[in-house]
Design a protein around this motif. Sequence first.
Motif, short mmCIF file in Angstrom:
data_model
loop_
_atom_site.label_atom_id
_atom_site.label_comp_id
_atom_site.label_asym_id
_atom_site.label_seq_id
_atom_site.Cartn_x
_atom_site.Cartn_y
_atom_site.Cartn_z
N HIS A 136 -49.60 -18.08 21.66
CA HIS A 136 -51.02 -17.96 21.32
C HIS A 136 -51.25 -16.65 20.57
N PRO A 137 -50.92 -16.62 19.28
CA PRO A 137 -51.03 -15.38 18.49
C PRO A 137 -52.44 -14.79 18.48
N ALA A 138 -53.46 -15.62 18.69
CA ALA A 138 -54.83 -15.09 18.68
C ALA A 138 -55.06 -14.07 19.79
N CYS A 139 -54.22 -14.10 20.82
CA CYS A 139 -54.38 -13.16 21.94
C CYS A 139 -53.75 -11.80 21.65
N LYS A 140 -53.03 -11.67 20.52
CA LYS A 140 -52.37 -10.40 20.23
C LYS A 140 -53.35 -9.27 19.97
N VAL A 141 -54.63 -9.60 19.83
CA VAL A 141 -55.65 -8.56 19.67
C VAL A 141 -55.67 -7.65 20.90
N ARG A 145 -55.30 -3.98 19.24
CA ARG A 145 -56.66 -3.51 19.00
C ARG A 145 -56.59 -2.06 18.50
N PRO A 146 -57.30 -1.73 17.40
CA PRO A 146 -57.22 -0.37 16.85
C PRO A 146 -57.54 0.69 17.91
N ASN A 147 -56.61 1.63 18.07
CA ASN A 147 -56.74 2.74 19.03
C ASN A 147 -56.77 2.29 20.48
N GLY A 148 -56.71 0.99 20.71
CA GLY A 148 -56.58 0.46 22.07
C GLY A 148 -57.61 1.02 23.03
N PRO A 149 -57.17 1.43 24.22
CA PRO A 149 -58.11 1.89 25.24
C PRO A 149 -58.80 3.21 24.89
N GLU A 150 -58.28 3.94 23.88
CA GLU A 150 -58.90 5.21 23.53
C GLU A 150 -60.33 5.02 23.02
N ARG A 168 -64.56 -11.81 29.75
CA ARG A 168 -64.55 -10.88 28.61
C ARG A 168 -63.15 -10.30 28.36
N ALA A 169 -62.14 -11.10 28.64
CA ALA A 169 -60.76 -10.62 28.48
C ALA A 169 -60.41 -10.32 27.02
N LEU A 170 -60.91 -11.15 26.10
CA LEU A 170 -60.58 -10.95 24.67
C LEU A 170 -61.18 -9.67 24.10
N GLU A 171 -62.16 -9.09 24.79
CA GLU A 171 -62.77 -7.84 24.32
C GLU A 171 -62.01 -6.63 24.83
N SER A 172 -61.03 -6.86 25.69
CA SER A 172 -60.32 -5.76 26.34
C SER A 172 -59.05 -5.41 25.58
N SER A 173 -58.24 -4.55 26.18
CA SER A 173 -56.92 -4.21 25.64
C SER A 173 -55.93 -4.20 26.80
N LEU A 174 -54.66 -4.22 26.47
CA LEU A 174 -53.64 -4.35 27.51
C LEU A 174 -53.11 -2.97 27.91
N TRP A 175 -54.01 -2.11 28.40
CA TRP A 175 -53.60 -0.77 28.81
C TRP A 175 -52.71 -0.80 30.05
N GLU A 176 -52.79 -1.87 30.82
CA GLU A 176 -51.97 -1.96 32.03
C GLU A 176 -50.47 -1.98 31.70
N ILE A 177 -50.11 -2.78 30.67
CA ILE A 177 -48.70 -2.84 30.28
C ILE A 177 -48.27 -1.51 29.66
N GLN A 178 -49.20 -0.86 28.97
CA GLN A 178 -48.90 0.45 28.39
C GLN A 178 -48.60 1.46 29.50
#
Length: 254
Positions: A136-141, A145-150, A168-178
């Motif tokens: 699901h490449p659409a989830c790669k946002v 996401r530019p600058n991610g959690p910053e 609202r998962a698509l509005e978030s970023s994957l800071w947990e894996i980071q």
Amino acid sequence: QLPTGLYKKVLVILHDSILPYMNEPTLMMDFLTVAYGIGGAISLLALNGLFILIHQHNLEYPDFYKKLYSLLDPSIYHVKYRARFFHLADLFLSSSHLPAYLVAAFIKRLSRLALTAPPESLLMVIPFICNLFRRHPACKVLVHRPNGPEDMSEDPYIMEEEEPSESRALESSLWEIQSLQNHYHPDVAKAAAILNQSLSEIEDDISGLLELSAYELFDKEVKKKAVDVPLEFEQVRGLFGKKNDIFAEHFTLD
């Protein structure tokens, strides 16, 4: 109303020892849907039978993914039936026709729960999440996401929301894996760092990781060959090893 122990015994063997020998397996629809709604380990075990009815007998379950999403709680990485659950979850999330918001909700919830998961579970779930990104490449946002959690004062993802479309998962970023890239276990940190690179198109085979145990991880570390690391040190002088130590004038170390 069955006792919990009997429920589990029946559901463990239902998919391979009962359903294949029934003339009308669809008669088990009500039993399995009720079991799926109970929650906990019973819901996990009901997944096998439901999968057969959905895949082979055209069972329609409108809230199936909502219920599957609700099964994701901290215990999912510790339960006895973890391998069975993630094997089936991998099948249910394999369709490319699933909406991006739904897959993103699963990715985000699995990532959030991964913050408290043991290393053997993390080594399985990180490739699992990477496979979801490949499908699901659409989830790669979530990753790019530019600058991610910053850029976020707070994470917009709503963990307590039971409806995936409202999380609202698509509005978030994957800071947990980071954050897992700084994990104390080097293999976990290495696995999490793969999201910093572009993913290959070939999916990871997670079948060998589903049954990974803490004992196997420990055994692997113990069997590693030790590497001699050169160290630079200062020769000890005197009793306490200090320069110009008054004891060095009167005592020596033989």
